[in-house]
Write a protein that holds these residues in place. Structure first.
Motif, PDB file in Angstrom:
ATOM      1  N   ASP A 101       0.857  -1.320   0.287  1.00 14.87           N
ATOM      2  CA  ASP A 101       0.265  -0.111  -0.256  1.00 14.87           C
ATOM      3  C   ASP A 101       0.735   1.220  -0.063  1.00 14.87           C
ATOM      4  O   ASP A 101       0.489   2.629  -0.748  1.00 14.87           O
ATOM      5  CB  ASP A 101      -0.544   0.106   0.798  1.00 14.87           C
ATOM      6  N   PHE A 105       0.887   3.546  -3.448  1.00 13.08           N
ATOM      7  CA  PHE A 105       0.497   4.937  -2.627  1.00 13.08           C
ATOM      8  C   PHE A 105       1.520   6.261  -3.457  1.00 13.08           C
ATOM      9  O   PHE A 105       1.470   7.326  -3.978  1.00 13.08           O
ATOM     10  CB  PHE A 105       0.361   5.587  -1.550  1.00 13.08           C
ATOM     11  N   PHE A 108       1.355   6.139  -7.038  1.00 14.32           N
ATOM     12  CA  PHE A 108      -0.214   6.900  -7.507  1.00 14.32           C
ATOM     13  C   PHE A 108       0.617   8.152  -8.038  1.00 14.32           C
ATOM     14  O   PHE A 108      -0.127   9.188  -8.384  1.00 14.32           O
ATOM     15  CB  PHE A 108      -1.045   6.574  -6.702  1.00 14.32           C
ATOM     16  N   ILE A 203      -9.275   7.020  -1.695  1.00 12.88           N
ATOM     17  CA  ILE A 203      -8.770   5.661  -1.759  1.00 12.88           C
ATOM     18  C   ILE A 203      -9.906   4.384  -2.031  1.00 12.88           C
ATOM     19  O   ILE A 203      -9.629   3.137  -2.702  1.00 12.88           O
ATOM     20  CB  ILE A 203      -7.770   4.910  -0.476  1.00 12.88           C
ATOM     21  N   MET A 227      -4.103   3.587  -6.908  1.00 12.18           N
ATOM     22  CA  MET A 227      -3.880   3.151  -5.742  1.00 12.18           C
ATOM     23  C   MET A 227      -3.534   2.134  -6.117  1.00 12.18           C
ATOM     24  O   MET A 227      -3.294   0.932  -5.476  1.00 12.18           O
ATOM     25  CB  MET A 227      -4.133   3.965  -4.609  1.00 12.18           C
ATOM     26  N   GLN A 231      -0.276  -0.480  -6.195  1.00 11.06           N
ATOM     27  CA  GLN A 231      -0.486  -1.699  -5.062  1.00 11.06           C
ATOM     28  C   GLN A 231      -0.593  -3.079  -5.650  1.00 11.06           C
ATOM     29  O   GLN A 231       0.023  -3.351  -5.465  1.00 11.06           O
ATOM     30  CB  GLN A 231      -0.959  -1.689  -3.702  1.00 11.06           C
TER      31      GLN A 231
END
Length: 262
Positions: A101, A105, A108, A203, A227, A231
């Motif tokens: 994650d 993030f 992104f 998210i 995102m 991930q």
């Protein structure tokens, strides 16, 4: 043949199977990925999954809970620092926990060209995704505030958040507000108070929630599909030992999902 999946609750809408099965097919891998709706996470339920699967992702509300189970995990250094995990990999001799994650993030934001330097950031929610994002932000020169209904030494209240609103550059929603079972829920914030807001990130994806409409209509905003893509590719690389470049394949995967985000 490899078997993979995602666990969570209520897990009513997830694009992870679309992404992962596409990547397996693209790389000529005889594997499949499917969702598993698990409301109550126990050592027994995870043991069963581990016996049947080569790896799996973890989403709301289990990213932190799984770390407390009586299972002999090998825990990645980032998971140890963050306190949550979203990726499990089983090999012959160990069960490994990772977190993609935080890097997803960061990738992104790189994709959309947003510079975090000296930004004042408000994260809504204090769960596993929030912790990963806060960890990612810790490597940048930012001022980060985590707002939660359950206030701790590391969070602020919504009253405090409203006071900070005019100073905030970036708002990131990590709460489940807007999910189907919380579609009518709201948070104690007023979008009109964010007079200097540059960017709003939610998210989640596929949410239809009136509370967020003001943020989305008034400010530059993105949902969580970007995102998720980042991930997801990182998790795929962990399971397969491949090295797909996230930003090279991003647009292809976004187009795959774009028409399905209703």
């Amino acid at each position: 043949m490899g078997n993979y999946g995602i666990i969570g609750w209520p897990l009513e809408k997830t694009y992870s199977p679309i992404i992962q099965n596409y990547l397996f097919n693209m790389n000529n891998l005889d594997s499949k990925y499917q969702p598993f709706k698990i409301e109550n996470l126990t050592t027994e339920s995870v043991d069963t999954l581990i016996a049947d699967l080569n790896g799996f992702n973890i989403t709301i509300p289990h990213k932190e809970k799984i770390l407390n189970l009586d299972i002999d995990f090998t825990i990645d250094e980032h998971v140890q620092k963050i306190g949550s995990t979203n990726t499990v990999k089983r090999t012959d001799d160990k069960i490994e926990l990772f977190n993609t994650d935080f890097e997803g993030f960061t990738l992104f934001l790189k994709k959309i060209g947003y510079d975090l330097n000296k930004k004042n950031i408000l994260i809504l929610g204090s769960g596993g995704s929030s912790k990963a994002i806060k960890y990612a932000l810790s490597t940048h020169k930012t001022k980060t505030h985590v707002v939660s209904r359950n206030q701790t030494d590391e969070t602020i209240s919504y009253v405090n958040a409203k006071e900070l609103a005019p100073e905030i550059d970036l708002v990131i929603n990590t709460t489940p507000v807007g999910m189907s079972h919380l579609s009518s829920e709201s948070l104690d914030l007023d979008a009109n108070q964010f007079t200097n807001l540059e960017l709003f990130l939610n998210i989640g994806y596929g949410y239809k929630n009136s509370f967020f409409e003001k943020f989305i209509s008034e400010f530059e905003s993105y949902d969580g599909i970007g995102m998720l893509i980042c991930q997801a590719v990182l998790s795929f690389n962990i399971w397969t030992n491949l090295n797909l470049q996230v930003l090279d394949i991003y647009d292809e995967l976004y187009k795959l999902l774009e028409s399905q985000n209703d």
